[in-house]
Structure formats: C-alpha cells, structure tokens
Scaffold this motif. Structure first.
Motif, PDB file in Angstrom:
ATOM      1  N   PRO A 160       0.833  -1.204   0.000  1.00  0.00           N
ATOM      2  CA  PRO A 160       0.000   0.000   0.000  1.00  0.00           C
ATOM      3  C   PRO A 160       0.870   1.257   0.000  1.00  0.00           C
ATOM      4  N   ASN A 161       0.453   2.246  -0.776  1.00  0.00           N
ATOM      5  CA  ASN A 161       1.184   3.504  -0.864  1.00  0.00           C
ATOM      6  C   ASN A 161       0.533   4.502   0.089  1.00  0.00           C
ATOM      7  N   LEU A 162       1.078   4.611   1.295  1.00  0.00           N
ATOM      8  CA  LEU A 162       0.483   5.460   2.327  1.00  0.00           C
ATOM      9  C   LEU A 162       0.834   6.924   2.062  1.00  0.00           C
ATOM     10  N   ARG A 163      -0.188   7.743   1.822  1.00  0.00           N
ATOM     11  CA  ARG A 163       0.046   9.154   1.504  1.00  0.00           C
ATOM     12  C   ARG A 163      -0.740  10.094   2.410  1.00  0.00           C
ATOM     13  N   GLU A 164      -1.377   9.545   3.452  1.00  0.00           N
ATOM     14  CA  GLU A 164      -2.121  10.416   4.350  1.00  0.00           C
ATOM     15  C   GLU A 164      -1.161  11.313   5.132  1.00  0.00           C
ATOM     16  N   LYS A 165      -1.697  12.317   5.781  1.00  0.00           N
ATOM     17  CA  LYS A 165      -0.878  13.339   6.435  1.00  0.00           C
ATOM     18  C   LYS A 165      -0.458  12.930   7.842  1.00  0.00           C
ATOM     19  N   VAL A 166       0.637  13.504   8.294  1.00  0.00           N
ATOM     20  CA  VAL A 166       1.121  13.261   9.651  1.00  0.00           C
ATOM     21  C   VAL A 166       0.048  13.652  10.671  1.00  0.00           C
ATOM     22  N   CYS A 167      -0.770  14.653  10.345  1.00  0.00           N
ATOM     23  CA  CYS A 167      -1.836  15.081  11.254  1.00  0.00           C
ATOM     24  C   CYS A 167      -2.753  13.918  11.627  1.00  0.00           C
ATOM     25  N   GLN A 168      -3.033  13.048  10.673  1.00  0.00           N
ATOM     26  CA  GLN A 168      -3.895  11.906  10.959  1.00  0.00           C
ATOM     27  C   GLN A 168      -3.228  10.941  11.925  1.00  0.00           C
ATOM     28  N   GLU A 169      -1.904  10.807  11.793  1.00  0.00           N
ATOM     29  CA  GLU A 169      -1.153   9.972  12.733  1.00  0.00           C
ATOM     30  C   GLU A 169      -1.213  10.576  14.133  1.00  0.00           C
ATOM     31  N   CYS A 170      -1.101  11.902  14.211  1.00  0.00           N
ATOM     32  CA  CYS A 170      -1.180  12.572  15.515  1.00  0.00           C
ATOM     33  C   CYS A 170      -2.532  12.331  16.177  1.00  0.00           C
ATOM     34  N   LYS A 171      -3.599  12.398  15.384  1.00  0.00           N
ATOM     35  CA  LYS A 171      -4.937  12.172  15.938  1.00  0.00           C
ATOM     36  C   LYS A 171      -5.071  10.756  16.478  1.00  0.00           C
ATOM     37  N   ARG A 172      -4.524   9.782  15.754  1.00  0.00           N
ATOM     38  CA  ARG A 172      -4.604   8.401  16.226  1.00  0.00           C
ATOM     39  C   ARG A 172      -3.838   8.204  17.525  1.00  0.00           C
ATOM     40  N   ARG A 173      -2.757   8.978  17.689  1.00  0.00           N
ATOM     41  CA  ARG A 173      -1.949   8.856  18.907  1.00  0.00           C
ATOM     42  C   ARG A 173      -2.458   9.727  20.043  1.00  0.00           C
ATOM     43  N   GLY A 174      -3.472  10.553  19.758  1.00  0.00           N
ATOM     44  CA  GLY A 174      -4.025  11.404  20.802  1.00  0.00           C
ATOM     45  C   GLY A 174      -3.164  12.621  21.112  1.00  0.00           C
ATOM     46  N   ASN A 175      -2.300  13.027  20.145  1.00  0.00           N
ATOM     47  CA  ASN A 175      -1.443  14.197  20.373  1.00  0.00           C
ATOM     48  C   ASN A 175      -2.237  15.488  20.258  1.00  0.00           C
ATOM     49  N   ASN A 176      -1.915  16.465  21.101  1.00  0.00           N
ATOM     50  CA  ASN A 176      -2.430  17.811  20.906  1.00  0.00           C
ATOM     51  C   ASN A 176      -1.696  18.441  19.726  1.00  0.00           C
ATOM     52  N   PRO A 189       0.683  19.095   8.272  1.00  0.00           N
ATOM     53  CA  PRO A 189      -0.454  19.160   7.345  1.00  0.00           C
ATOM     54  C   PRO A 189      -0.102  18.937   5.882  1.00  0.00           C
ATOM     55  N   VAL A 190       1.188  19.009   5.517  1.00  0.00           N
ATOM     56  CA  VAL A 190       1.566  18.795   4.115  1.00  0.00           C
ATOM     57  C   VAL A 190       2.525  17.615   3.937  1.00  0.00           C
ATOM     58  N   THR A 191       2.799  16.887   5.027  1.00  0.00           N
ATOM     59  CA  THR A 191       3.795  15.806   4.995  1.00  0.00           C
ATOM     60  C   THR A 191       3.128  14.452   5.152  1.00  0.00           C
ATOM     61  N   ARG A 192       3.569  13.485   4.361  1.00  0.00           N
ATOM     62  CA  ARG A 192       2.982  12.143   4.432  1.00  0.00           C
ATOM     63  C   ARG A 192       3.426  11.429   5.702  1.00  0.00           C
ATOM     64  N   THR A 193       2.551  10.555   6.168  1.00  0.00           N
ATOM     65  CA  THR A 193       2.842   9.800   7.372  1.00  0.00           C
ATOM     66  C   THR A 193       3.818   8.662   7.075  1.00  0.00           C
ATOM     67  N   GLY A 194       4.237   7.984   8.115  1.00  0.00           N
ATOM     68  CA  GLY A 194       5.181   6.877   7.995  1.00  0.00           C
ATOM     69  C   GLY A 194       6.102   6.824   9.196  1.00  0.00           C
ATOM     70  N   CYS A 195       6.324   7.980   9.807  1.00  0.00           N
ATOM     71  CA  CYS A 195       7.214   8.065  10.970  1.00  0.00           C
ATOM     72  C   CYS A 195       6.495   7.765  12.267  1.00  0.00           C
ATOM     73  N   GLY A 196       5.148   7.678  12.228  1.00  0.00           N
ATOM     74  CA  GLY A 196       4.406   7.506  13.464  1.00  0.00           C
ATOM     75  C   GLY A 196       4.251   8.805  14.227  1.00  0.00           C
ATOM     76  N   ALA A 197       4.355   9.941  13.502  1.00  0.00           N
ATOM     77  CA  ALA A 197       4.272  11.276  14.130  1.00  0.00           C
ATOM     78  C   ALA A 197       5.304  11.401  15.248  1.00  0.00           C
ATOM     79  N   LEU A 198       6.515  10.962  14.958  1.00  0.00           N
ATOM     80  CA  LEU A 198       7.567  10.896  15.975  1.00  0.00           C
ATOM     81  C   LEU A 198       7.864  12.261  16.597  1.00  0.00           C
ATOM     82  N   CYS A 199       8.165  13.253  15.756  1.00  0.00           N
ATOM     83  CA  CYS A 199       8.554  14.562  16.301  1.00  0.00           C
ATOM     84  C   CYS A 199       7.415  15.244  17.060  1.00  0.00           C
TER      85      CYS A 199
END
Length: 264
Positions: A160-176, A189-199
């Motif tokens: 699968p070619n994951l192209r969703e935004k890091v923001c969606q990863e943050c929401k799944r992790r419950g980050n403010n 908001p303009v960067t693809r996910t994959g890092c797990g919203a690490l930063c």
C-alpha cells in the motif's frame, strides 16, 4: 528445499542512514533473513557484482554522476523488483538543493582543477533514470514499511502507498496539535505519514522528512505559517529541505520565491 529470494541493498549519494536502519532492525532483521537472503550490502561487508541477478533491489541515495547512471541501469537490468528507500532515492535528497545553483561555477569555486570532477549538473531521484516498482519515503526510511514491502512483493502483491498526512497519525496517537496549541511551524499538514508522528509526539514540529502528502494546498498552508510570524523566505525554506525536489515541494518553493507573494 528451494533457495530463498535474493535481496540486494545498493548505495548512491547519501548519508547511509537508510542502510543503517536496515542494520539496526535488531530482532526484525533476524526475522527478515528467514524470508530472504541478503546477498549484497556493502555496509555490512556482503559485496557481490552488480551483474548478479536479484529478486528485490533496494536502492539508497540520489544520482549525481555519469557513473551512477551506468551502475543504476545495470542494477535495474538484473533486478526483478526495484524499491527506492529514503528521501535521497525517492526525490533527490538534501543534495538536490544544488539543482537551484550553477554547478559548474560552484565546482570552479571549490576545486583547484574542476576538470577532473565528473559530476552531473543535478542530483536526481532514481525514478528519473529507471523504472521503480515501489518508493519508500523517509529520512531515514521506516523499518516497518521496509519489512511490509518485502513481504508484499514476496506474496506477489503491491504494498500500500500510504500518503495520508502526519496530522492523521497525531490524531490516532491522541497528540495535541502543536501548530494550534503552541503556534509551532509544524509541517504535518503537508507531509505524508510513515514516521508515526515521531517529532510531534515529543513536542517538536514535523519537518517534512517523509515528503509531500496527498492533496496538499501549499498556498493556503504557507499563508497559515506566515500568520504565525514566519517570513516568506522562512516559509520557502520549510519546503526547500530534505525533499526539496519532490514536485509538490519544489512548486511550493517556486511559489514563495515570488515577490511580493502576500500583502504585509
């Protein structure tokens, strides 16, 4: 018992960080070697000729010399599947900033005898030169995505070619959202996910290491960053970073080069 599929990891112009991600897999690397034979990887001392046939070739790094082009074409010819890994291989990397300069003039200013330097005028992504079967973005690449890609190709399916935004990863992790709550210039908001919203998970803004996400509006987002107090040049530099030559980010940089872009 049939032989395991053969995998090669090749390096071009890069910092070797994506190869180190391979080496640092730990227990997962042992699991990977149960599935495939890592036949070529200079980083750990396994060196074979690039004429050897491989089932999967991972390529790290960008193309910067005529010799690189020759090597790459040979690797492609002898590989069933070719996967780029990391920002350098998928978009040209940080070294693609040279594409905006006069390479010949730069070499004359650095080297006493530039005629001995055999270099291309640009730093290019692997896909600019040969067919690529799959791209793994990131700086460095995600080990989880590498393993998933190998397993998928071994089973005859495209990963699968994951192209969703890091923001969606943050929401799944419950980050403010640090862009909203801290006024931080986060590029999620303009960067693809994959890092797990690490930063953002540690309170630091995203800085585009996984390249552009899907359906981004760089003009609107740039206006938002300028509303946080960034200058037009600072916004430009946010896009002209690790994945500066990715088309969406390259177009954004050109947009913010225009003067004046936004009313004071």
């Amino acid at each position: 018992m049939s032989a395991k599929p053969r995998v090669a990891i090749h390096k071009f112009a890069s910092c070797s960080g994506c190869q180190l991600a391979f080496v640092n897999m730990g227990a997962e690397l042992i699991e990977l070697t149960k599935l495939v034979d890592i036949a070529h990887m200079a980083e750990v001392g396994h060196v074979l000729s690039e004429d050897e046939d491989m089932d999967i070739a991972f390529v790290e790094g960008s193309i910067t010399t005529p010799h690189d082009v020759e090597r790459l074409k040979k690797i492609r010819e002898h590989s069933r599947f070719l996967i780029t890994m990391g920002a350098c291989a998928t978009s040209g990397g940080i070294q693609a900033l040279r594409n905006n300069a006069d390479t010949a003039e730069w070499m004359r200013s650095v080297y006493a005898k530039p005629e001995f330097i055999h270099s291309l005028s640009s730093s290019g992504a692997i896909a600019n030169y040969v067919k690529v079967d799959f791209e793994l973005w990131g700086c460095p690449v995600s080990v989880r995505q590498m393993l998933a890609a190998v397993r998928a190709f071994l089973f005859g399916v495209t990963p699968p070619n994951l192209r969703e935004k890091v923001c969606q990863e943050c929401k799944r992790r419950g980050n403010n959202c640090i862009l909203v709550t801290q006024g931080a210039a986060c590029m999620g908001p303009v960067t693809r996910t994959g890092c797990g919203a690490l930063c953002p998970s540690f309170g630091a803004p995203c800085y585009t290491c996984y390249g552009p996400a899907e359906n981004i509006n760089v003009g609107s987002f740039g206006r938002r960053l300028m509303g946080l107090g960034l200058s037009q040049e600072q916004v430009l530099r946010k896009f002209a970073s690790i994945n500066n030559a990715a088309p969406a980010f390259s177009d954004a940089a050109k947009l913010f080069c225009s003067e004046p872009w936004m009313e004071e």
